[in-house]
Design a protein around this motif. Structure first.
Motif, PDB file in Angstrom:
ATOM      1  N   ALA A  52       0.831  -1.213   0.000  1.00 12.53           N
ATOM      2  CA  ALA A  52       0.000   0.000   0.000  1.00 12.53           C
ATOM      3  C   ALA A  52       0.862   1.260   0.000  1.00 12.53           C
ATOM      4  O   ALA A  52       0.576   2.228  -0.712  1.00 12.53           O
ATOM      5  CB  ALA A  52      -0.932  -0.007   1.212  1.00 12.53           C
ATOM      6  N   VAL A  53       1.929   1.244   0.790  1.00 14.61           N
ATOM      7  CA  VAL A  53       2.842   2.388   0.842  1.00 14.61           C
ATOM      8  C   VAL A  53       3.521   2.588  -0.515  1.00 14.61           C
ATOM      9  O   VAL A  53       3.640   3.720  -1.006  1.00 14.61           O
ATOM     10  CB  VAL A  53       3.886   2.189   1.961  1.00 14.61           C
ATOM     11  CG1 VAL A  53       5.028   3.187   1.836  1.00 14.61           C
ATOM     12  CG2 VAL A  53       3.225   2.320   3.331  1.00 14.61           C
ATOM     13  N   HIS A  54       3.952   1.490  -1.133  1.00 12.61           N
ATOM     14  CA  HIS A  54       4.560   1.566  -2.465  1.00 12.61           C
ATOM     15  C   HIS A  54       3.573   2.131  -3.474  1.00 12.61           C
ATOM     16  O   HIS A  54       3.920   2.980  -4.310  1.00 12.61           O
ATOM     17  CB  HIS A  54       5.031   0.174  -2.890  1.00 12.61           C
ATOM     18  CG  HIS A  54       5.794   0.148  -4.176  1.00 12.61           C
ATOM     19  ND1 HIS A  54       6.085  -1.020  -4.849  1.00 12.61           N
ATOM     20  CD2 HIS A  54       6.317   1.149  -4.940  1.00 12.61           C
ATOM     21  CE1 HIS A  54       6.746  -0.741  -5.956  1.00 12.61           C
ATOM     22  NE2 HIS A  54       6.899   0.576  -6.028  1.00 12.61           N
ATOM     23  N   ALA A  55       2.319   1.703  -3.384  1.00 12.35           N
ATOM     24  CA  ALA A  55       1.296   2.201  -4.297  1.00 12.35           C
ATOM     25  C   ALA A  55       1.065   3.700  -4.108  1.00 12.35           C
ATOM     26  O   ALA A  55       0.873   4.439  -5.082  1.00 12.35           O
ATOM     27  CB  ALA A  55      -0.006   1.440  -4.086  1.00 12.35           C
ATOM     28  N   ALA A  56       1.098   4.142  -2.862  1.00 15.08           N
ATOM     29  CA  ALA A  56       0.935   5.577  -2.594  1.00 15.08           C
ATOM     30  C   ALA A  56       2.052   6.386  -3.236  1.00 15.08           C
ATOM     31  O   ALA A  56       1.836   7.488  -3.753  1.00 15.08           O
ATOM     32  CB  ALA A  56       0.885   5.831  -1.095  1.00 15.08           C
ATOM     33  N   ALA A  79      -0.649   2.447 -12.290  1.00 17.86           N
ATOM     34  CA  ALA A  79       0.183   2.845 -11.148  1.00 17.86           C
ATOM     35  C   ALA A  79       0.015   1.872  -9.989  1.00 17.86           C
ATOM     36  O   ALA A  79       0.996   1.445  -9.360  1.00 17.86           O
ATOM     37  CB  ALA A  79      -0.169   4.265 -10.706  1.00 17.86           C
ATOM     38  N   LEU A  80      -1.218   1.487  -9.715  1.00 14.92           N
ATOM     39  CA  LEU A  80      -1.483   0.537  -8.631  1.00 14.92           C
ATOM     40  C   LEU A  80      -0.890  -0.835  -8.954  1.00 14.92           C
ATOM     41  O   LEU A  80      -0.252  -1.459  -8.115  1.00 14.92           O
ATOM     42  CB  LEU A  80      -2.993   0.424  -8.395  1.00 14.92           C
ATOM     43  CG  LEU A  80      -3.665   1.659  -7.792  1.00 14.92           C
ATOM     44  CD1 LEU A  80      -5.176   1.586  -7.955  1.00 14.92           C
ATOM     45  CD2 LEU A  80      -3.302   1.811  -6.321  1.00 14.92           C
ATOM     46  N   GLY A  81      -1.099  -1.274 -10.177  1.00 16.82           N
ATOM     47  CA  GLY A  81      -0.575  -2.576 -10.584  1.00 16.82           C
ATOM     48  C   GLY A  81       0.941  -2.615 -10.554  1.00 16.82           C
ATOM     49  O   GLY A  81       1.542  -3.622 -10.169  1.00 16.82           O
TER      50      GLY A  81
END
Length: 208
Positions: A52-56, A79-81
């Motif tokens: 989740a942090v990486h996705a942010a 971006a999320l993927g």
């Protein structure tokens, strides 16, 4: 180990806020507050916190509701993927677009207006936050846990995961008593560290 020593060790071991970990320099300003909302949405889903942090971080270019709204759905999905946030990437991409539109329509894209509408009432802040798609009570608690750094009226904010960590470490589970162990500016760090003691195996043994 004395309680104060235990708290100092906990902060040293795990006291980086999730906002800081996501590259958010939290301040009472529209952009960092919005990025914290996005992070809170991501963390509230059943996905590992580091993903989740990486996705942010991947979503950082869209650091305002207007920019997030203007991004295409596919850009948000990609971006999320790219961060490994694949299980919920499509539904979250939709929710982020809808949430951005709501913030623009109701608060002109500025979460400080939500704060003003709540008029210093922490529960009203949570009530207004849960109106955002996919945030929910868990996400609202995450936001308040981190935002207490810059919105003092939210102090002390310790959600169920933080209090579970406190119990695990033999620390007070009463929020006010727990808050008395650190200075106000360290409450968000303490809350994050307590959450990590719940979620990450190595934290609690290191503190004990």
């Amino acid at each position: 180990m004395p309680v104060q020593d235990k708290v100092r060790t906990l902060l040293d071991e795990a006291g980086t806020s999730y906002a800081s970990e996501a590259g958010i320099k939290l301040a009472d300003k529209p952009s960092p507050l919005y990025r914290l909302v996005v992070l809170s949405v991501l963390l509230s889903t059943r996905i590992k916190a580091d993903i989740a942090v990486h996705a942010a971080r991947e979503l950082a270019p869209w650091n305002s509701p207007q920019k997030m709204f203007d991004a295409t759905w596919q850009q948000r999905v990609d971006a999320l993927g790219g961060a490994g946030y694949r299980r919920y990437d499509e539904s979250t991409a939709t929710a982020l677009g809808q949430g951005a539109e709501l913030l623009i329509d109701r608060y002109h894209g500025d979460l400080r207006r939500l704060r003003a509408k709540a008029d210093g009432d922490p529960e009203e802040v949570r009530t207004l936050l849960v109106e955002l798609p996919r945030l929910g009570p868990v996400g609202a608690d995450i936001f308040c846990r981190e935002a207490q750094l810059v919105w003092p009226e939210l102090r002390p904010s310790f959600d169920s995961k933080a209090l579970s960590g406190a119990k695990k470490l033999g620390l007070p589970t009463d929020p006010d008593e727990l808050a008395g162990l650190v200075e106000g500016h360290d409450l968000a760090r303490l809350a994050a560290a307590l959450v990590r003691s719940t979620l990450q195996r190595g934290v609690a043994p290191a503190v004990r």
